[in-house]
Design a protein around this motif. Structure first.
Motif, PDB file in Angstrom:
ATOM      1  N   PHE A  50      -9.837   8.754   7.574  1.00 46.05           N
ATOM      2  CA  PHE A  50      -9.259   8.242   6.347  1.00 46.05           C
ATOM      3  C   PHE A  50     -10.216   8.528   5.200  1.00 46.05           C
ATOM      4  O   PHE A  50     -11.413   8.280   5.303  1.00 46.05           O
ATOM      5  CB  PHE A  50      -8.987   6.738   6.464  1.00 46.05           C
ATOM      6  CG  PHE A  50      -8.030   6.413   7.577  1.00 46.05           C
ATOM      7  CD1 PHE A  50      -6.669   6.570   7.402  1.00 46.05           C
ATOM      8  CD2 PHE A  50      -8.493   5.984   8.800  1.00 46.05           C
ATOM      9  CE1 PHE A  50      -5.781   6.299   8.432  1.00 46.05           C
ATOM     10  CE2 PHE A  50      -7.622   5.707   9.840  1.00 46.05           C
ATOM     11  CZ  PHE A  50      -6.266   5.858   9.652  1.00 46.05           C
ATOM     12  N   CYS A  51      -9.678   9.047   4.088  1.00 46.31           N
ATOM     13  CA  CYS A  51     -10.500   9.379   2.923  1.00 46.31           C
ATOM     14  C   CYS A  51     -11.066   8.101   2.307  1.00 46.31           C
ATOM     15  O   CYS A  51     -10.660   6.989   2.657  1.00 46.31           O
ATOM     16  CB  CYS A  51      -9.683  10.156   1.898  1.00 46.31           C
ATOM     17  SG  CYS A  51      -8.387   9.196   1.089  1.00 46.31           S
ATOM     18  N   ASP A  52     -11.999   8.263   1.394  1.00 47.97           N
ATOM     19  CA  ASP A  52     -12.648   7.100   0.794  1.00 47.97           C
ATOM     20  C   ASP A  52     -11.658   6.215   0.032  1.00 47.97           C
ATOM     21  O   ASP A  52     -11.753   4.995   0.072  1.00 47.97           O
ATOM     22  CB  ASP A  52     -13.818   7.512  -0.093  1.00 47.97           C
ATOM     23  CG  ASP A  52     -13.470   8.570  -1.117  1.00 47.97           C
ATOM     24  OD1 ASP A  52     -12.353   9.126  -1.068  1.00 47.97           O
ATOM     25  OD2 ASP A  52     -14.322   8.852  -1.960  1.00 47.97           O
ATOM     26  N   THR A  53     -10.671   6.803  -0.630  1.00 57.08           N
ATOM     27  CA  THR A  53      -9.693   6.007  -1.372  1.00 57.08           C
ATOM     28  C   THR A  53      -8.850   5.157  -0.421  1.00 57.08           C
ATOM     29  O   THR A  53      -8.690   3.953  -0.633  1.00 57.08           O
ATOM     30  CB  THR A  53      -8.781   6.922  -2.210  1.00 57.08           C
ATOM     31  OG1 THR A  53      -9.593   7.688  -3.098  1.00 57.08           O
ATOM     32  CG2 THR A  53      -7.762   6.121  -3.002  1.00 57.08           C
ATOM     33  N   CYS A  54      -8.317   5.765   0.628  1.00 59.44           N
ATOM     34  CA  CYS A  54      -7.504   5.018   1.592  1.00 59.44           C
ATOM     35  C   CYS A  54      -8.351   3.986   2.331  1.00 59.44           C
ATOM     36  O   CYS A  54      -7.874   2.887   2.633  1.00 59.44           O
ATOM     37  CB  CYS A  54      -6.839   5.971   2.575  1.00 59.44           C
ATOM     38  SG  CYS A  54      -5.537   6.986   1.827  1.00 59.44           S
ATOM     39  N   SER A  55      -9.599   4.329   2.617  1.00 58.35           N
ATOM     40  CA  SER A  55     -10.494   3.380   3.287  1.00 58.35           C
ATOM     41  C   SER A  55     -10.721   2.152   2.417  1.00 58.35           C
ATOM     42  O   SER A  55     -10.663   1.019   2.903  1.00 58.35           O
ATOM     43  CB  SER A  55     -11.840   4.030   3.594  1.00 58.35           C
ATOM     44  OG  SER A  55     -11.688   5.088   4.503  1.00 58.35           O
ATOM     45  N   ARG A  56     -10.978   2.369   1.114  1.00 61.18           N
ATOM     46  CA  ARG A  56     -11.198   1.239   0.204  1.00 61.18           C
ATOM     47  C   ARG A  56      -9.941   0.392   0.033  1.00 61.18           C
ATOM     48  O   ARG A  56     -10.003  -0.828   0.022  1.00 61.18           O
ATOM     49  CB  ARG A  56     -11.664   1.743  -1.159  1.00 61.18           C
ATOM     50  CG  ARG A  56     -13.141   1.962  -1.220  1.00 61.18           C
ATOM     51  CD  ARG A  56     -13.590   2.176  -2.677  1.00 61.18           C
ATOM     52  NE  ARG A  56     -14.418   3.363  -2.689  1.00 61.18           N
ATOM     53  CZ  ARG A  56     -14.082   4.530  -3.211  1.00 61.18           C
ATOM     54  NH1 ARG A  56     -12.938   4.691  -3.823  1.00 61.18           N
ATOM     55  NH2 ARG A  56     -14.889   5.551  -3.162  1.00 61.18           N
ATOM     56  N   ARG A  60      -9.794  -4.500   4.296  1.00 64.73           N
ATOM     57  CA  ARG A  60      -9.603  -5.736   5.065  1.00 64.73           C
ATOM     58  C   ARG A  60      -8.887  -5.471   6.392  1.00 64.73           C
ATOM     59  O   ARG A  60      -9.223  -6.044   7.419  1.00 64.73           O
ATOM     60  CB  ARG A  60      -8.853  -6.757   4.239  1.00 64.73           C
ATOM     61  CG  ARG A  60      -9.713  -7.279   3.091  1.00 64.73           C
ATOM     62  CD  ARG A  60      -9.004  -8.362   2.382  1.00 64.73           C
ATOM     63  NE  ARG A  60      -8.884  -9.499   3.291  1.00 64.73           N
ATOM     64  CZ  ARG A  60      -9.234 -10.731   2.991  1.00 64.73           C
ATOM     65  NH1 ARG A  60      -9.723 -10.991   1.816  1.00 64.73           N
ATOM     66  NH2 ARG A  60      -9.085 -11.694   3.847  1.00 64.73           N
ATOM     67  N   ALA A  61      -7.897  -4.599   6.377  1.00 65.22           N
ATOM     68  CA  ALA A  61      -7.176  -4.262   7.604  1.00 65.22           C
ATOM     69  C   ALA A  61      -8.086  -3.509   8.575  1.00 65.22           C
ATOM     70  O   ALA A  61      -8.035  -3.736   9.787  1.00 65.22           O
ATOM     71  CB  ALA A  61      -5.939  -3.427   7.287  1.00 65.22           C
ATOM     72  N   ILE A  62      -8.929  -2.622   8.039  1.00 70.76           N
ATOM     73  CA  ILE A  62      -9.861  -1.872   8.887  1.00 70.76           C
ATOM     74  C   ILE A  62     -10.863  -2.821   9.518  1.00 70.76           C
ATOM     75  O   ILE A  62     -11.121  -2.754  10.720  1.00 70.76           O
ATOM     76  CB  ILE A  62     -10.577  -0.770   8.072  1.00 70.76           C
ATOM     77  CG1 ILE A  62      -9.566   0.303   7.653  1.00 70.76           C
ATOM     78  CG2 ILE A  62     -11.723  -0.160   8.860  1.00 70.76           C
ATOM     79  CD1 ILE A  62     -10.098   1.287   6.632  1.00 70.76           C
ATOM     80  N   GLU A  63     -11.438  -3.721   8.725  1.00 64.99           N
ATOM     81  CA  GLU A  63     -12.404  -4.675   9.262  1.00 64.99           C
ATOM     82  C   GLU A  63     -11.747  -5.632  10.253  1.00 64.99           C
ATOM     83  O   GLU A  63     -12.392  -6.100  11.180  1.00 64.99           O
ATOM     84  CB  GLU A  63     -13.061  -5.462   8.128  1.00 64.99           C
ATOM     85  CG  GLU A  63     -14.036  -4.635   7.330  1.00 64.99           C
ATOM     86  CD  GLU A  63     -14.670  -5.414   6.191  1.00 64.99           C
ATOM     87  OE1 GLU A  63     -14.104  -6.447   5.773  1.00 64.99           O
ATOM     88  OE2 GLU A  63     -15.723  -4.978   5.728  1.00 64.99           O
ATOM     89  N   SER A  68      -3.710   1.531  12.087  1.00 70.68           N
ATOM     90  CA  SER A  68      -3.235   2.011  10.787  1.00 70.68           C
ATOM     91  C   SER A  68      -1.737   1.864  10.629  1.00 70.68           C
ATOM     92  O   SER A  68      -1.235   1.814   9.509  1.00 70.68           O
ATOM     93  CB  SER A  68      -3.670   3.459  10.564  1.00 70.68           C
ATOM     94  OG  SER A  68      -3.159   4.288  11.594  1.00 70.68           O
ATOM     95  N   ALA A  69      -0.987   1.754  11.708  1.00 73.73           N
ATOM     96  CA  ALA A  69       0.450   1.556  11.610  1.00 73.73           C
ATOM     97  C   ALA A  69       0.782   0.221  10.929  1.00 73.73           C
ATOM     98  O   ALA A  69       1.850   0.071  10.337  1.00 73.73           O
ATOM     99  CB  ALA A  69       1.087   1.601  12.997  1.00 73.73           C
ATOM    100  N   TRP A  70      -0.153  -0.741  10.987  1.00 70.16           N
ATOM    101  CA  TRP A  70       0.071  -2.047  10.393  1.00 70.16           C
ATOM    102  C   TRP A  70      -0.227  -2.080   8.895  1.00 70.16           C
ATOM    103  O   TRP A  70       0.157  -3.013   8.212  1.00 70.16           O
ATOM    104  CB  TRP A  70      -0.786  -3.110  11.085  1.00 70.16           C
ATOM    105  CG  TRP A  70      -0.281  -3.441  12.436  1.00 70.16           C
ATOM    106  CD1 TRP A  70      -0.652  -2.877  13.612  1.00 70.16           C
ATOM    107  CD2 TRP A  70       0.727  -4.401  12.762  1.00 70.16           C
ATOM    108  NE1 TRP A  70       0.039  -3.430  14.647  1.00 70.16           N
ATOM    109  CE2 TRP A  70       0.901  -4.373  14.153  1.00 70.16           C
ATOM    110  CE3 TRP A  70       1.486  -5.292  12.009  1.00 70.16           C
ATOM    111  CZ2 TRP A  70       1.801  -5.190  14.797  1.00 70.16           C
ATOM    112  CZ3 TRP A  70       2.388  -6.103  12.662  1.00 70.16           C
ATOM    113  CH2 TRP A  70       2.530  -6.049  14.031  1.00 70.16           C
TER     114      TRP A  70
END
Length: 71
Positions: A50-56, A60-63, A68-70
């Motif tokens: 995931f690129c930096d924009t999508c990661s930012r 909260r969902a990543i942590e 990613s489907a959610w």
């Protein structure tokens, strides 16, 4: 003098594979090499980048370890 099998003098070494560009699994942004600001997620045994924009945008969902489907 003898050399080990696969040495450079007998052509036994295979060329290194071409690096594949990374593609953001969310927005499709491409990068030529691993970027320090990108996120790598392993979901069901498959790596997703995931690129930096999508990661930012989805931090909260990543942590929270949501797939990613959610998001």
């Amino acid at each position: 003098m003898t050399s080990l099998p696969g040495g450079s003098d007998n052509g036994g070494s295979a060329p290194a594979p071409e690096p594949q560009p990374l593609v953001c699994a969310r927005c499709g942004t491409q990068a030529q090499s691993p970027q320090p600001t990108w996120t790598c997620s392993v979901e069901n045994g498959t790596r997703h980048y995931f690129c930096d924009t999508c990661s930012r945008d989805n931090l909260r969902a990543i942590e929270g370890r949501l797939d990613s489907a959610w998001w």
